[in-house]
Design a protein around this motif. Sequence first.
Motif, PDB file in Angstrom:
ATOM      1  N   LEU A  13      35.393  47.916  35.336  1.00 18.07           N
ATOM      2  CA  LEU A  13      35.660  46.746  36.168  1.00 18.07           C
ATOM      3  C   LEU A  13      36.391  45.675  35.356  1.00 18.07           C
ATOM      4  CD1 LEU A  13      35.575  44.937  38.605  1.00 18.07           C
ATOM      5  CD2 LEU A  13      33.170  44.493  38.146  1.00 18.07           C
ATOM      6  N   LYS A  14      36.021  45.517  34.099  1.00 16.55           N
ATOM      7  CA  LYS A  14      36.709  44.541  33.248  1.00 16.55           C
ATOM      8  C   LYS A  14      38.190  44.894  33.124  1.00 16.55           C
ATOM      9  CE  LYS A  14      32.640  43.026  30.762  1.00 16.55           C
ATOM     10  NZ  LYS A  14      31.957  42.773  29.517  1.00 16.55           N
ATOM     11  N   ARG A  15      38.488  46.188  33.015  1.00 15.54           N
ATOM     12  CA  ARG A  15      39.892  46.617  32.963  1.00 15.54           C
ATOM     13  C   ARG A  15      40.604  46.302  34.282  1.00 15.54           C
ATOM     14  NH1 ARG A  15      37.433  50.677  29.958  1.00 15.54           N
ATOM     15  NH2 ARG A  15      37.257  52.098  31.730  1.00 15.54           N
ATOM     16  N   SER A  16      39.924  46.516  35.402  1.00 25.52           N
ATOM     17  CA  SER A  16      40.504  46.188  36.710  1.00 25.52           C
ATOM     18  C   SER A  16      40.775  44.692  36.832  1.00 25.52           C
ATOM     19  CB  SER A  16      39.574  46.617  37.848  1.00 25.52           C
ATOM     20  OG  SER A  16      39.465  48.007  37.910  1.00 25.52           O
ATOM     21  N   LEU A  17      39.866  43.889  36.307  1.00 29.27           N
ATOM     22  CA  LEU A  17      40.046  42.439  36.366  1.00 29.27           C
ATOM     23  C   LEU A  17      41.209  41.980  35.486  1.00 29.27           C
ATOM     24  CD1 LEU A  17      36.312  41.327  36.378  1.00 29.27           C
ATOM     25  CD2 LEU A  17      37.930  41.216  38.290  1.00 29.27           C
ATOM     26  N   TRP A  91      38.902  32.585  41.075  1.00 27.61           N
ATOM     27  CA  TRP A  91      37.902  33.643  40.959  1.00 27.61           C
ATOM     28  C   TRP A  91      38.174  34.785  41.923  1.00 27.61           C
ATOM     29  CZ3 TRP A  91      35.661  33.990  45.714  1.00 27.61           C
ATOM     30  CH2 TRP A  91      35.542  32.821  46.477  1.00 27.61           C
ATOM     31  N   THR A  92      37.497  35.898  41.632  1.00 28.37           N
ATOM     32  CA  THR A  92      37.453  37.015  42.567  1.00 28.37           C
ATOM     33  C   THR A  92      36.021  37.102  43.089  1.00 28.37           C
ATOM     34  OG1 THR A  92      38.043  39.335  42.935  1.00 28.37           O
ATOM     35  CG2 THR A  92      36.995  38.823  40.837  1.00 28.37           C
ATOM     36  N   GLY A  93      35.900  37.515  44.338  1.00 25.55           N
ATOM     37  CA  GLY A  93      34.609  37.461  45.000  1.00 25.55           C
ATOM     38  C   GLY A  93      33.731  38.679  44.805  1.00 25.55           C
ATOM     39  N   VAL A  94      32.500  38.518  45.238  1.00 23.86           N
ATOM     40  CA  VAL A  94      31.498  39.572  45.189  1.00 23.86           C
ATOM     41  C   VAL A  94      31.064  39.839  46.624  1.00 23.86           C
ATOM     42  CG1 VAL A  94      29.195  40.210  44.366  1.00 23.86           C
ATOM     43  CG2 VAL A  94      30.718  38.854  42.904  1.00 23.86           C
ATOM     44  N   GLY A  95      31.109  41.101  47.023  1.00 24.10           N
ATOM     45  CA  GLY A  95      30.701  41.484  48.366  1.00 24.10           C
ATOM     46  C   GLY A  95      29.801  42.696  48.311  1.00 24.10           C
TER      47      GLY A  95
END
Length: 180
Positions: A13-17, A91-95
């Motif tokens: 996920l860190k790589r995706s971010l 930011w990017t959200g959390v769903g």
Amino acid sequence: MRLFIGIDIPAELKRSLLSFQSELRGLGVDGSWKSADNFHITLEFLGELDPEVVPIIIESMSLAAKNRRSFKIDIGGLGVFPSYKRPHTLWTGVGGNLTELNQLWEAIRALLVNKSFTLESKKFKPHITLASRPNLKPIDLSSLMTKKLVEFTVKEVTLFESIVLQGKRTYKSLYLARLQ
């Protein structure tokens, strides 16, 4: 000690971010970009506290996590605090399973309040900060507002210490409370 409770995120996920940040840069977004090491979801910011309270925080985290199952959440989209007219944080959200995430947050919070901790009264808005002080003008980001990045399973909650090393803010994991 400057402390907060949060959810660390997996390397994939860190790589995706980081890729998402590159995409935003390619569109002309500028700001103080967060490093992969600092990506996390804050559950509760505790502030400056004496080291002697750490065992109380650990106990509260452990009790909150003890009978809770791991759960999936997804990450994606784009947002700002406080507003697009005056952006301070990008930011990017959390769903996904926000019910489980909110229940975990509420349990930790209730246990800490019961132990006489004074907590922020802000509404819980789960997110991952991508950049501080973003410059978004005159960029059209509408195509990224709902972009899905990845899903992952929350398996633990982390007590972090926020420290400054060589002029850079770093988050050090002090304790992990594992979910079932």
